[in-house]
Scaffold this active site. Structure first.
Site, PDB file in Angstrom:
ATOM      1  N   GLU A 297       0.861  -1.181   0.000  1.00 36.28           N
ATOM      2  CA  GLU A 297       0.000   0.000   0.000  1.00 36.28           C
ATOM      3  C   GLU A 297       0.896   1.229   0.000  1.00 36.28           C
ATOM      4  O   GLU A 297       1.875   1.248   0.743  1.00 36.28           O
ATOM      5  CB  GLU A 297      -0.898   0.030   1.239  1.00 36.28           C
ATOM      6  CG  GLU A 297      -1.893   1.180   1.163  1.00 36.28           C
ATOM      7  CD  GLU A 297      -2.865   1.238   2.349  1.00 36.28           C
ATOM      8  OE1 GLU A 297      -2.704   0.467   3.309  1.00 36.28           O
ATOM      9  OE2 GLU A 297      -3.781   2.061   2.289  1.00 36.28           O
TER      10      GLU A 297
ATOM     11  N   MET B 199       0.546  -2.590   8.714  1.00 35.91           N
ATOM     12  CA  MET B 199      -0.162  -2.764   7.452  1.00 35.91           C
ATOM     13  C   MET B 199      -1.044  -4.008   7.490  1.00 35.91           C
ATOM     14  O   MET B 199      -0.589  -5.082   7.888  1.00 35.91           O
ATOM     15  CB  MET B 199       0.870  -2.843   6.311  1.00 35.91           C
ATOM     16  CG  MET B 199       0.263  -3.052   4.950  1.00 35.91           C
ATOM     17  SD  MET B 199      -0.795  -1.652   4.466  1.00 35.91           S
ATOM     18  CE  MET B 199      -1.981  -2.513   3.451  1.00 35.91           C
ATOM     19  N   GLU B 200      -2.273  -3.838   7.026  1.00 35.43           N
ATOM     20  CA  GLU B 200      -3.327  -4.842   7.190  1.00 35.43           C
ATOM     21  C   GLU B 200      -3.365  -5.921   6.112  1.00 35.43           C
ATOM     22  O   GLU B 200      -4.441  -6.489   5.861  1.00 35.43           O
ATOM     23  CB  GLU B 200      -4.678  -4.122   7.214  1.00 35.43           C
ATOM     24  CG  GLU B 200      -5.130  -3.495   5.865  1.00 35.43           C
ATOM     25  CD  GLU B 200      -4.786  -2.016   5.694  1.00 35.43           C
ATOM     26  OE1 GLU B 200      -3.838  -1.547   6.355  1.00 35.43           O
ATOM     27  OE2 GLU B 200      -5.460  -1.344   4.896  1.00 35.43           O
ATOM     28  N   ASN B 201      -2.253  -6.262   5.459  1.00 35.02           N
ATOM     29  CA  ASN B 201      -2.248  -7.298   4.425  1.00 35.02           C
ATOM     30  C   ASN B 201      -3.094  -8.496   4.843  1.00 35.02           C
ATOM     31  O   ASN B 201      -3.001  -8.965   5.972  1.00 35.02           O
ATOM     32  CB  ASN B 201      -0.820  -7.774   4.178  1.00 35.02           C
ATOM     33  CG  ASN B 201       0.161  -6.635   4.129  1.00 35.02           C
ATOM     34  OD1 ASN B 201       0.057  -5.770   3.278  1.00 35.02           O
ATOM     35  ND2 ASN B 201       1.095  -6.607   5.078  1.00 35.02           N
TER      36      ASN B 201
ATOM     37  N   HIS C  22      -6.538  -1.994  15.223  1.00 33.45           N
ATOM     38  CA  HIS C  22      -6.786  -1.257  13.977  1.00 33.45           C
ATOM     39  C   HIS C  22      -6.536  -2.147  12.760  1.00 33.45           C
ATOM     40  O   HIS C  22      -7.391  -2.281  11.881  1.00 33.45           O
ATOM     41  CB  HIS C  22      -5.902  -0.015  13.937  1.00 33.45           C
ATOM     42  CG  HIS C  22      -6.008   0.800  12.691  1.00 33.45           C
ATOM     43  ND1 HIS C  22      -6.794   1.929  12.611  1.00 33.45           N
ATOM     44  CD2 HIS C  22      -5.443   0.660  11.475  1.00 33.45           C
ATOM     45  CE1 HIS C  22      -6.701   2.440  11.393  1.00 33.45           C
ATOM     46  NE2 HIS C  22      -5.878   1.691  10.678  1.00 33.45           N
ATOM     47  N   GLU C  23      -5.378  -2.773  12.720  1.00 38.12           N
ATOM     48  CA  GLU C  23      -5.047  -3.604  11.550  1.00 38.12           C
ATOM     49  C   GLU C  23      -5.977  -4.803  11.469  1.00 38.12           C
ATOM     50  O   GLU C  23      -6.428  -5.182  10.388  1.00 38.12           O
ATOM     51  CB  GLU C  23      -3.583  -4.064  11.601  1.00 38.12           C
ATOM     52  CG  GLU C  23      -2.551  -2.947  11.734  1.00 38.12           C
ATOM     53  CD  GLU C  23      -2.725  -1.802  10.754  1.00 38.12           C
ATOM     54  OE1 GLU C  23      -3.184  -2.025   9.617  1.00 38.12           O
ATOM     55  OE2 GLU C  23      -2.404  -0.651  11.142  1.00 38.12           O
TER      56      GLU C  23
ATOM     57  N   HIS D  50      -9.296  -3.889  10.006  1.00 40.77           N
ATOM     58  CA  HIS D  50      -9.260  -3.696   8.553  1.00 40.77           C
ATOM     59  C   HIS D  50      -9.679  -4.963   7.796  1.00 40.77           C
ATOM     60  O   HIS D  50     -10.032  -4.891   6.624  1.00 40.77           O
ATOM     61  CB  HIS D  50      -7.842  -3.336   8.097  1.00 40.77           C
ATOM     62  CG  HIS D  50      -7.552  -1.861   8.042  1.00 40.77           C
ATOM     63  ND1 HIS D  50      -8.402  -0.945   7.473  1.00 40.77           N
ATOM     64  CD2 HIS D  50      -6.460  -1.156   8.443  1.00 40.77           C
ATOM     65  CE1 HIS D  50      -7.853   0.271   7.540  1.00 40.77           C
ATOM     66  NE2 HIS D  50      -6.675   0.171   8.139  1.00 40.77           N
TER      67      HIS D  50
ATOM     68  N   GLU E 114      -9.889   4.014   6.219  1.00 40.27           N
ATOM     69  CA  GLU E 114      -9.088   4.514   7.346  1.00 40.27           C
ATOM     70  C   GLU E 114      -9.934   5.253   8.381  1.00 40.27           C
ATOM     71  O   GLU E 114      -9.775   5.051   9.579  1.00 40.27           O
ATOM     72  CB  GLU E 114      -7.931   5.380   6.850  1.00 40.27           C
ATOM     73  CG  GLU E 114      -6.897   4.615   6.008  1.00 40.27           C
ATOM     74  CD  GLU E 114      -6.298   3.397   6.698  1.00 40.27           C
ATOM     75  OE1 GLU E 114      -6.482   3.242   7.922  1.00 40.27           O
ATOM     76  OE2 GLU E 114      -5.657   2.578   6.004  1.00 40.27           O
TER      77      GLU E 114
HETATM   78  N1  TRP Z   1      -3.056   0.957   5.786  1.00 30.89           N
HETATM   79  C1  TRP Z   1      -2.084   1.216   6.821  1.00 30.89           C
HETATM   80  C2  TRP Z   1      -2.906   1.508   8.054  1.00 30.89           C
HETATM   81  O1  TRP Z   1      -3.330   2.553   8.328  1.00 30.89           O
HETATM   82  C3  TRP Z   1      -1.214   2.378   6.503  1.00 30.89           C
HETATM   83  C4  TRP Z   1       0.116   2.096   5.908  1.00 30.89           C
HETATM   84  C5  TRP Z   1       1.016   1.205   6.339  1.00 30.89           C
HETATM   85  C6  TRP Z   1       0.742   2.748   4.827  1.00 30.89           C
HETATM   86  N2  TRP Z   1       2.147   1.297   5.599  1.00 30.89           N
HETATM   87  C7  TRP Z   1       2.004   2.222   4.663  1.00 30.89           C
HETATM   88  C8  TRP Z   1       0.344   3.755   3.981  1.00 30.89           C
HETATM   89  C9  TRP Z   1       2.890   2.668   3.689  1.00 30.89           C
HETATM   90  C10 TRP Z   1       1.205   4.201   2.998  1.00 30.89           C
HETATM   91  C11 TRP Z   1       2.461   3.672   2.852  1.00 30.89           C
HETATM   92  O2  TRP Z   1      -3.272   0.659   8.765  1.00 30.89           O
HETATM   93 ZN    ZN Z   2      -5.500   1.792   8.673  1.00 34.22          ZN
END
Ligand code: TRP
Ligand code: ZN
Length: 866
Positions: free
Chosen positions: A129, A270-272, A304-305, A308, A327
């Site tokens: 992301e 990051m919510e992968n 939070h993650e 998502h 978000e």
């Molecule tokens: N989606 C992530 C969150 O808010 C945000 C995020 C993680 C992100 N790493 C990033 C956004 C790198 C831009 C670039 O939970």
């Molecule tokens: Zn988020």
């Protein structure tokens, strides 16, 4: 440098108005990674089916890729059918349905931008992301193209752990000794949710049984030495999973849920899908290596993650202009979670404080944008406080307007209608409209108009008729042109209570202000009415309400709304600082502050909520003071603030030590709301104590006797500010000895970087030369450069301080543009400062704009340079 923008070509603007659906479906995507530090080979096989017959070619995105092979249905595509311009690759005339095979070679080791596939401390990991996937392979890297991914990872024995999204499928030992592991994710997803990890990692596992009885295996992967710091994140994860079932009816959907902690990461986490990747600072904690606030941050981010998985992954965004769809909603969800398991009042004060000091600043600055922006150069620059925090406030207002049960119905309908789809903010609001029958046309302005509106309130009590007259008026944000905005729909909550007894005279009500003004006439048969308004900050507006000190004092002491009480004392602090600077308001605010503090501490009712009192004893942040005293002279304001703090400390000298001792928590350390609140107030008391006299002995004793990092850190930090030079240096050295982990080191680095007594520019430079500092690690950079420029007013706000930051930003831009673009922010605030400072800051911005910059940094500096 490959990331640097060529200043001759103007970077392309992406516009919401230009949105067009992608003309192909991607039925499945098979990926194969042959991991190698400098030459990783990526093979992609994707089946595309044309859905728009008007096109004949296919457009993919790619960045910094070495193209090895591109085949359509097994046949190499000849160069004359390929057009590669910037980040797009067009393959001319492809069949209606076909299998695309792409082989690319990438270099994870030299990837210091930390987007795409990179190495973090020798561990392979990805961050896709928003647009990192295009640094891995040529692909329709946009969130509205969903596909079913199967990923094979091949690596030698030095990378025994090989992970990707979904469920594990197979694992084989190849004849050359390498291992091959395959993962399959049955849920269609956009490529920004793709993830891969490869390394020599330790794991802690656990199990969660969902409410429908399915077993989910939980795993947290960390670097070898970190297993003793994963328990809290794991417990938080389980709390979050249960809470999402109970509060939003959302159940987890795969057989396995994994978290991986990495040391090099641009953001929090990051919510992968099924494989969340975290900045190690947002996972790792134990009582010796994390403070109370770190524990709280970890719990919120883990939640939070996880949240998502529904708000973001199962239902995703159509395009990046809809970023707040996932978000804003997810921040709202995580703050509800925190409120439910801790103290709702305290969480709300913290959120409101953050919103006001940071988001309001952004909203009135050069990079201000609506919650739904209409254009961008670089999407990474739009992961902002406005998208996240204001976006969450807007969702919160929807809940306030609908009430909890309709809101839940709307949320259920949204998930049911759009499961497996990529949708818009409008789709979300339409689900809320459908369950409530409400018309949201006017409400949508919260998403589309920029800036923070003003709500002006006045109240007058007619004691003859016993009527309280209230007038509310909304004004557009002061920095947008008159007549360019339409009025908002503002939910204004209020309550009336007795100024002397605190008794509630009119219970809480809600007005929906939809025009410019509204008047109310409330009949109050008895008592001395006082109006509590915009309770809990019922809308993200700037409240203008001139009140006499006596009313502010009554609110601070008796209002049953935490935010209103906190807000009242904030107003008193600001008045006191103004007075100190000679901007006199004839009344004596300082005396009132002192009375309120005394009242809060001595009243058994208020002291019953120590966390709330601790929030109230914290003076407003610089940002807030600067906004209140435009144009700001930061050094002058700093001195006034210190002087008021000192006055409060001395005026209540007798109070601090007993308060410190009364609140001090004994027994085993637990990072739970009650004891966190007490520790917080005991530490606040200690800091006033140190300001009002010699606290060397108490500080060293606390440091030595503590069974947790929160108190050790407090003792060190307070000593750095107010103890004798000897004790200050001693505790700094002692704290550094404790810094065996990176997270504790960052606490030390940032405390050293903001310490006014020692952190001149030389000291900042020395910190960047510390053997454990690295410009390529964002956490170290934030700890030194970020903390210095945001919190060391004395050293930063000077010609040499500004120059230092500009040079640091330029250096960082060649390695990590996302980090550079965020770090430059303090220089972009020049218009808020008095001319001498503003001119110096602008000089640095014009220096920067004359250099070759990344797209990220260019966009921010160009908007801000004036
Ligand atoms: N989606 C992530 C969150 O808010 C945000 C995020 C993680 C992100 N790493 C990033 C956004 C790198 C831009 C670039 O939970
Ligand atoms: Zn988020």
């Amino acid at each position: 440098m490959s990331d640097a923008r060529n200043s001759l070509t103007a970077p392309a603007v992406t516009r919401l108005a230009d949105y067009e659906a992608y003309p192909y479906r991607a039925e499945f995507c098979r990926l194969k990674f042959e991991l190698d530090a400098t030459r990783t080979l990526v093979t992609q096989e994707t089946r595309f089916v044309r859905v728009d017959s008007a096109v004949s070619g296919i457009e993919l995105f790619g960045k910094n890729l070495t193209r090895v092979s591109i085949k359509v249905d097994g046949e190499e595509v000849t160069e004359d059918r390929l057009v590669e311009i910037d980040e797009t690759l067009l393959i001319r005339s492809v069949p209606k349905e076909f299998l695309l095979t792409v082989i690319t070679q990438i270099d994870p080791q030299s990837n210091t931008a930390l987007e795409g596939l990179y190495l973090s401390n020798g561990m392979f990991c990805t961050q896709c992301e928003a647009e990192g996937f295009r640094r891995i392979t040529y692909y329709p890297d946009r969130p509205d193209v969903l596909s079913i991914f199967t990923t094979t990872v091949i690596a030698d024995a030095s990378y025994p752990v090989l992970l990707s999204n979904g469920n594990p499928v197979s694992e084989t030992l190849l004849s050359d000794g390498r291992r091959e592991v395959t993962w399959h994710d049955p849920f269609p997803k956009p490529c920004y949710l793709f993830a891969l990890v490869g390394g020599d990692l330790s794991v802690r596992t656990d199990c969660f049984v969902t409410r429908s009885g399915r077993q989910v295996e939980l795993r947290i992967y960390v670097e070898k030495n970190d297993l003793n710091r994963v328990d809290y994140a794991l417990a938080s994860l389980k709390r979050a999973m249960r809470w999402d079932e109970e509060s939003f009816g959302r159940e987890y959907d795969l057989d396995i849920f994994m978290i991986v902690a990495v040391s090099h990461f641009n953001m929090g986490a990051m919510e992968n899908k099924g494989l969340n990747i975290f900045n190690s600072s947002c996972v790792l904690a134990n009582s010796d290596a994390a403070t109370d606030s770190a524990f709280q941050r970890i719990e919120a981010i883990v939640a939070h993650e996880y949240f998502h998985n529904w708000s973001g992954n199962r239902v995703t965004c159509r395009d990046w202009f809809q970023l707040s769809l996932k978000e804003g909603f997810t921040v709202f969800r995580d703050s509800e979670f925190t409120s439910d398991i801790n103290s709702r009042a305290v969480k709300r004060i913290q959120d409101v404080n953050f919103l006001r000091s940071a988001q309001f600043t952004e909203d009135s600055g050069p990079t201000a944008h609506p919650v739904q922006p209409t254009e961008y150069l670089e999407i990474s620059n739009f992961y902002t406080l406005t998208i996240y925090e204001k976006g969450a406030e807007v969702v919160r207002m929807i809940k306030t307007l609908l009430g909890p049960s309709l809101f839940r119905k709307g949320s259920d309908l949204y998930f049911e209608r759009h499961d497996g789809e990529a949708v818009t903010i409008d789709d979300f609001v339409q689900a809320m409209a459908a369950v409530s029958g409400r018309d949201f046309t006017q409400f949508m302005r919260w998403y589309r108009q920029v800036g923070t509106p003003v709500l002006a309130v006045s109240s007058q009590f007619d004691s003859g008729r016993r009527v309280l007259n209230i007038e509310v008026e909304q004004r557009p944000p002061s920095d947008v042109g008159e007549g360019t905005q339409e009025p908002y729909l503002i939910p204004v909550s209020y309550q009336v209570f007795d100024q002397f007894t605190g008794q509630i005279l009119i219970p809480e009500q809600l007005i929906e202000l939809d025009g410019k003004t509204a008047q109310l006439e409330l009949s109050v048969p008895h008592g001395d009415p006082i109006l509590s308004v915009l309770r809990g900050l019922s809308a993200p507006v700037k409240l203008e309400f001139e009140r006499p000190l006596s009313e502010l004092m009554a609110i601070a002491l008796y209002d049953d709304d935490g935010v209103s009480r906190w807000d009242a004392i904030q107003a008193l602090y600001i008045n006191a600082i103004r007075e100190n600077m000679g901007h006199s308001t004839s009344e004596d605010s300082l005396e009132t502050v002192i009375q309120v503090v005394q009242g809060l501490v001595n009243n058994p009712k208020t002291i019953d909520d120590p966390a709330c009192v601790a929030e109230m004893l914290a003076m407003p942040q610089d940002n807030i003071l600067w906004a209140a005293m435009q144009p700001a002279d930061p050094q002058y304001i700093l001195e006034a603030r210190k002087s008021i703090r000192t006055s409060i400390a001395f005026a209540l000298k007798e109070l601090w030590e007993p308060l410190f001792r009364a609140m001090k928590v004994s027994g085993d350390y637990v990072p739970e709301a009650d004891s966190i609140g007490r520790r917080s107030l005991s530490i606040t008391a200690l800091s006033y104590l140190a300001r009002s006299g010699n606290a060397d002995e108490i500080l060293t004793k606390l440091f030595d006797g503590a069974n947790n990092l929160t108190e050790r850190f407090a003792a060190y930090r307070i000593a750095r500010a107010d103890a004798s030079t000897e004790v200050s240096e001693l505790l700094s050295d002692r704290f550094l000895e404790l810094a065996t982990t990176d997270e504790v080191l960052d606490l030390w680095l940032s405390t050293e970087a903001v310490n006014e007594r020692t952190a001149d520019l030389n000291r900042i430079k020395v910190l960047t030369e510390h053997p454990r500092f690295a410009w390529t690690n964002p956490n170290r950079v934030r700890a030194v450069i970020g903390a210095f420029s945001a919190r060391n007013v004395k050293t930063f706000h000077s010609a040499s301080g500004y120059r230092f930051l500009a040079n640091a930003v330029l250096k960082l831009d060649s390695m990590n543009p996302q980090i550079a673009a965020r770090l430059v922010n303090p220089l972009c605030q020049w218009s808020r400062f008095s001319k001498d400072y503003a001119d110096l800051m602008k000089q640095e911005l014009s220096f920067l704009i004359s250099q070759k910059l990344s797209k990220d940094l260019y966009e921010i500096v160009d908007k801000s340079k004036g």
